[in-house]
Design a protein around this motif. Structure first.
Motif, PDB file in Angstrom:
ATOM      1  N   THR A 108       0.767  -1.224  -0.071  1.00 20.72           N
ATOM      2  CA  THR A 108      -0.045  -0.001   0.173  1.00 20.72           C
ATOM      3  C   THR A 108       0.920   1.368  -0.079  1.00 20.72           C
ATOM      4  OG1 THR A 108      -1.694  -1.130   1.195  1.00 20.72           O
ATOM      5  CG2 THR A 108      -2.165   1.349   1.196  1.00 20.72           C
ATOM      6  N   TRP A 109       1.887   1.435   0.616  1.00 16.74           N
ATOM      7  CA  TRP A 109       2.962   2.390   0.821  1.00 16.74           C
ATOM      8  C   TRP A 109       3.536   2.514  -0.633  1.00 16.74           C
ATOM      9  CZ3 TRP A 109       7.856   2.273   4.563  1.00 16.74           C
ATOM     10  CH2 TRP A 109       8.414   3.952   4.641  1.00 16.74           C
ATOM     11  N   VAL A 110       3.961   1.609  -1.384  1.00 12.52           N
ATOM     12  CA  VAL A 110       4.628   1.795  -2.715  1.00 12.52           C
ATOM     13  C   VAL A 110       3.471   2.284  -3.621  1.00 12.52           C
ATOM     14  CG1 VAL A 110       5.754   0.724  -4.609  1.00 12.52           C
ATOM     15  CG2 VAL A 110       6.459   0.364  -2.141  1.00 12.52           C
ATOM     16  N   GLN A 111       2.335   1.635  -3.542  1.00 14.62           N
ATOM     17  CA  GLN A 111       1.157   2.092  -4.417  1.00 14.62           C
ATOM     18  C   GLN A 111       0.868   3.574  -4.287  1.00 14.62           C
ATOM     19  OE1 GLN A 111      -1.496  -1.136  -2.759  1.00 14.62           O
ATOM     20  NE2 GLN A 111      -2.213  -1.027  -4.869  1.00 14.62           N
ATOM     21  N   GLN A 112       0.963   4.147  -2.958  1.00 14.89           N
ATOM     22  CA  GLN A 112       0.950   5.482  -2.745  1.00 14.89           C
ATOM     23  C   GLN A 112       1.994   6.138  -3.269  1.00 14.89           C
ATOM     24  OE1 GLN A 112      -1.731   7.003  -1.227  1.00 14.89           O
ATOM     25  NE2 GLN A 112      -1.043   9.011  -0.512  1.00 14.89           N
ATOM     26  N   ILE A 113       3.162   5.816  -3.016  1.00 18.49           N
ATOM     27  CA  ILE A 113       4.410   6.353  -3.700  1.00 18.49           C
ATOM     28  C   ILE A 113       4.167   6.603  -5.268  1.00 18.49           C
ATOM     29  CG2 ILE A 113       6.887   6.117  -4.280  1.00 18.49           C
ATOM     30  CD1 ILE A 113       6.941   4.981  -1.524  1.00 18.49           C
ATOM     31  N   VAL A 114       3.922   5.391  -5.827  1.00 17.02           N
ATOM     32  CA  VAL A 114       3.712   5.474  -7.492  1.00 17.02           C
ATOM     33  C   VAL A 114       2.676   6.399  -7.717  1.00 17.02           C
ATOM     34  CG1 VAL A 114       3.348   4.038  -9.277  1.00 17.02           C
ATOM     35  CG2 VAL A 114       4.800   3.227  -7.602  1.00 17.02           C
ATOM     36  N   ALA A 115       1.359   6.537  -7.007  1.00 17.49           N
ATOM     37  CA  ALA A 115       0.365   7.328  -7.449  1.00 17.49           C
ATOM     38  C   ALA A 115       0.648   8.600  -7.292  1.00 17.49           C
ATOM     39  CB  ALA A 115      -0.775   7.121  -6.453  1.00 17.49           C
ATOM     40  N   GLN A 116       1.483   9.031  -5.983  1.00 20.35           N
ATOM     41  CA  GLN A 116       2.031  10.474  -5.929  1.00 20.35           C
ATOM     42  C   GLN A 116       2.866  10.788  -7.014  1.00 20.35           C
ATOM     43  OE1 GLN A 116       1.457  13.018  -3.634  1.00 20.35           O
ATOM     44  NE2 GLN A 116      -0.635  11.782  -3.590  1.00 20.35           N
ATOM     45  N   LEU A 117       3.908   9.862  -7.483  1.00 25.35           N
ATOM     46  CA  LEU A 117       4.558  10.312  -8.758  1.00 25.35           C
ATOM     47  C   LEU A 117       4.009  10.474 -10.111  1.00 25.35           C
ATOM     48  CD1 LEU A 117       7.901   7.689  -7.938  1.00 25.35           C
ATOM     49  CD2 LEU A 117       7.804  10.154  -7.836  1.00 25.35           C
ATOM     50  N   ILE A 118       2.911   9.849 -10.379  1.00 22.52           N
ATOM     51  CA  ILE A 118       2.222   9.833 -11.496  1.00 22.52           C
ATOM     52  C   ILE A 118       1.367  10.992 -11.693  1.00 22.52           C
ATOM     53  CG2 ILE A 118       0.330   9.038 -12.796  1.00 22.52           C
ATOM     54  CD1 ILE A 118       1.574   6.192 -12.054  1.00 22.52           C
ATOM     55  N   PHE A 119       0.765  11.323 -10.182  1.00 23.66           N
ATOM     56  CA  PHE A 119      -0.206  12.574 -10.397  1.00 23.66           C
ATOM     57  C   PHE A 119       0.560  13.707  -9.504  1.00 23.66           C
ATOM     58  CE2 PHE A 119      -2.765   8.713 -10.833  1.00 23.66           C
ATOM     59  CZ  PHE A 119      -3.601   9.220 -11.862  1.00 23.66           C
ATOM     60  N   ASN A 120       1.737  13.739  -9.476  1.00 24.17           N
ATOM     61  CA  ASN A 120       2.456  15.073  -9.093  1.00 24.17           C
ATOM     62  C   ASN A 120       2.264  15.593  -7.701  1.00 24.17           C
ATOM     63  OD1 ASN A 120       4.574  16.834  -9.732  1.00 24.17           O
ATOM     64  ND2 ASN A 120       3.067  18.313 -10.708  1.00 24.17           N
ATOM     65  N   GLY A 121       2.013  14.868  -6.893  1.00 17.98           N
ATOM     66  CA  GLY A 121       1.733  15.255  -5.504  1.00 17.98           C
ATOM     67  C   GLY A 121       0.129  15.650  -5.183  1.00 17.98           C
ATOM     68  N   ALA A 122      -0.549  15.043  -5.957  1.00 12.12           N
ATOM     69  CA  ALA A 122      -2.083  15.502  -5.776  1.00 12.12           C
ATOM     70  C   ALA A 122      -2.737  15.067  -4.442  1.00 12.12           C
ATOM     71  CB  ALA A 122      -2.759  14.649  -6.907  1.00 12.12           C
TER      72      ALA A 122
ATOM     73  N   ASP B  98      -5.565  13.565  -1.865  1.00  9.60           N
ATOM     74  CA  ASP B  98      -6.691  12.702  -1.650  1.00  9.60           C
ATOM     75  C   ASP B  98      -6.986  11.900  -2.975  1.00  9.60           C
ATOM     76  OD1 ASP B  98      -7.699  12.869   0.816  1.00  9.60           O
ATOM     77  OD2 ASP B  98      -9.288  14.147   0.486  1.00  9.60           O
ATOM     78  N   LEU B  99      -5.851  11.077  -3.427  1.00  9.75           N
ATOM     79  CA  LEU B  99      -6.024  10.234  -4.471  1.00  9.75           C
ATOM     80  C   LEU B  99      -6.688   8.793  -3.931  1.00  9.75           C
ATOM     81  CD1 LEU B  99      -2.747  10.424  -6.233  1.00  9.75           C
ATOM     82  CD2 LEU B  99      -4.861  11.453  -6.756  1.00  9.75           C
ATOM     83  N   ASP B 100      -7.776   8.180  -4.810  1.00 12.08           N
ATOM     84  CA  ASP B 100      -8.539   7.223  -4.401  1.00 12.08           C
ATOM     85  C   ASP B 100      -7.385   5.858  -4.847  1.00 12.08           C
ATOM     86  OD1 ASP B 100     -10.606   7.725  -3.410  1.00 12.08           O
ATOM     87  OD2 ASP B 100     -11.486   8.588  -5.052  1.00 12.08           O
ATOM     88  N   VAL B 101      -6.359   5.852  -4.352  1.00 11.64           N
ATOM     89  CA  VAL B 101      -5.328   4.769  -4.707  1.00 11.64           C
ATOM     90  C   VAL B 101      -5.977   3.286  -4.846  1.00 11.64           C
ATOM     91  CG1 VAL B 101      -3.054   3.781  -4.274  1.00 11.64           C
ATOM     92  CG2 VAL B 101      -3.405   6.350  -3.940  1.00 11.64           C
ATOM     93  N   ALA B 102      -6.576   3.017  -3.984  1.00 12.78           N
ATOM     94  CA  ALA B 102      -7.312   1.575  -4.022  1.00 12.78           C
ATOM     95  C   ALA B 102      -7.778   1.222  -5.037  1.00 12.78           C
ATOM     96  CB  ALA B 102      -7.874   1.137  -2.610  1.00 12.78           C
ATOM     97  N   GLU B 103      -8.703   2.341  -5.505  1.00 12.78           N
ATOM     98  CA  GLU B 103      -9.613   2.247  -6.649  1.00 12.78           C
ATOM     99  C   GLU B 103      -8.671   2.181  -7.875  1.00 12.78           C
ATOM    100  OE1 GLU B 103     -13.056   1.394  -7.150  1.00 12.78           O
ATOM    101  OE2 GLU B 103     -12.697   1.069  -5.030  1.00 12.78           O
ATOM    102  N   MET B 104      -7.707   2.982  -7.985  1.00 12.96           N
ATOM    103  CA  MET B 104      -6.887   3.373  -9.167  1.00 12.96           C
ATOM    104  C   MET B 104      -6.052   2.042  -9.159  1.00 12.96           C
ATOM    105  SD  MET B 104      -5.541   7.347  -8.330  1.00 12.96           S
ATOM    106  CE  MET B 104      -6.378   8.723  -8.667  1.00 12.96           C
ATOM    107  N   SER B 105      -5.352   1.330  -8.352  1.00 10.09           N
ATOM    108  CA  SER B 105      -4.655   0.361  -8.255  1.00 10.09           C
ATOM    109  C   SER B 105      -4.917  -1.041  -7.543  1.00 10.09           C
ATOM    110  CB  SER B 105      -3.308   0.962  -7.518  1.00 10.09           C
ATOM    111  OG  SER B 105      -2.219  -0.009  -7.645  1.00 10.09           O
ATOM    112  N   PRO B 106      -5.891  -1.559  -8.409  1.00  9.42           N
ATOM    113  CA  PRO B 106      -6.424  -2.956  -7.793  1.00  9.42           C
ATOM    114  C   PRO B 106      -5.675  -3.913  -7.574  1.00  9.42           C
ATOM    115  CG  PRO B 106      -7.322  -2.673 -10.072  1.00  9.42           C
ATOM    116  CD  PRO B 106      -6.466  -1.338  -9.934  1.00  9.42           C
ATOM    117  N   TRP B 107      -5.783  -5.052  -6.759  1.00  5.84           N
ATOM    118  CA  TRP B 107      -4.920  -6.053  -7.050  1.00  5.84           C
ATOM    119  C   TRP B 107      -5.530  -7.164  -8.000  1.00  5.84           C
ATOM    120  CZ3 TRP B 107      -5.290  -9.666  -1.803  1.00  5.84           C
ATOM    121  CH2 TRP B 107      -4.580 -10.813  -1.983  1.00  5.84           C
TER     122      TRP B 107
END
Length: 298
Positions: free
Chosen positions: A44-58, A60-69
């Motif tokens: 979950t931590w690395v999903q958050q990191i990757v989301a932050q890199l892709i979306f440039n520090g945005a 309240d990203l819905d990372v769980a929805e964006m990055s499903p298992w």
């Protein structure tokens, strides 16, 4: 990458959690990111990191929805694959499969996160002990389960560890093959291994290393926001955005899933003979170099 020596899928993996066959029908894009772990290793931590890199520090990203298992068997692939295909951002998906049960693409980039198995078990015990009836019904009673249902765990963490070690990952899935198969492909140019302990020691440095691997140029004006949003405190406060189902599967909600984010809780609790038994097993299963990396992240 010329394809020589590229990993090949040799089997399917099914149980109360998995349906590996979804990867057979998944259509890769040339910039896909696959985040892989055994589980409870910092996924979950690395999903958050990757989301932050892709979306440039945005915010309240819905990372769980964006990055499903992807290989979790619920919802079924007939639901999951169209949803992932409809995504227009750079995709970053999660897997807990060993390499030989996964379709490996030369187009994608793979990040694998390791963590000492004793820390994994302590985190898994919290995860499993706080799972509610909805979690068990979803895993055990929905169509497609292969093998026995998952049972409620003992409340004794040491006993839970002993069963996990003696039965290789019980009651979840095998541990050693997962680590070993990813370690074996660490030299593939589209694979990067990172470690939970390294992230704890130097999160900024590790985030920059991940960004470099993913060919993402960091916007330095957003760097402080990226670091803030990848901190444990921020993720705990916004846990419903990072946790599957918003936390509906655990007593205490999403904050239970994002528990403490610390290592070494076993050190004062696990008897010395159990520590030694784990270390001997790790050496036998993984060899000296990999077992040392798994223990220390170096």
């Amino acid at each position: 990458m010329n394809g020589f020596g590229s990993p090949k899928k040799t089997r399917e993996f099914h149980n109360h959690h998995f349906d590996s066959s979804i990867w057979n029908d998944f259509e890769f894009r040339n910039d896909d990111i696959i985040i892989a772990t055994y589980a409870k290793s910092g996924t979950t931590w690395v999903q958050q990191i990757v989301a932050q890199l892709i979306f440039n520090g945005a915010e309240d990203l819905d990372v769980a929805e964006m990055s499903p298992w992807l290989d979790l068997r619920v919802p079924p692939k007939e639901v999951k694959l169209p949803a992932v295909a409809s995504q227009t951002h750079r995709r970053f998906l999660k897997t807990h499969l060993p390499v030989d049960a996964l379709v490996f693409s030369e187009q994608a980039k793979y990040i694998y996160i390791g963590r000492d198995g004793r820390d994994v078990v302590w985190s898994f015990h919290n995860h499993h002990s706080n799972a509610n009836d909805t979690w068990y019904e979803t895993l055990n009673d929905t169509p497609g389960r292969v093998g026995p249902p998952i049972e409620r765990p003992t409340r004794d963490t040491v006993q839970y560890f002993r069963e996990w070690l003696e039965k290789d990952g019980y009651p979840m899935w095998p541990f050693w093959e997962n680590i070993r198969t990813w370690w074996e492909i660490r030299d593939q140019p589209n694979v990067q291994l990172i470690h939970f302990e390294a992230l704890k020691r130097d999160m900024p440095g590790e985030i920059r290393r991940i960004a470099n691997f993913l060919d993402i140029e960091i916007d330095e004006s957003r760097w402080d926001a990226i670091l803030t949003h990848c901190s444990f405190d921020y993720m705990k406060a916004h846990a419903s955005k990072s946790v599957p189902g918003g936390g509906i599967f655990w007593d205490g909600g999403a904050e239970t899933f994002i528990h403490r984010g610390v290592n070494g809780r076993w050190r004062e609790i696990l008897p010395e003979e159990d520590k030694a038994r784990y270390e001997a097993r790790a050496l036998a299963e993984l060899g000296p170099e990999c077992s040392s990396w798994l223990a220390f992240g170096k």
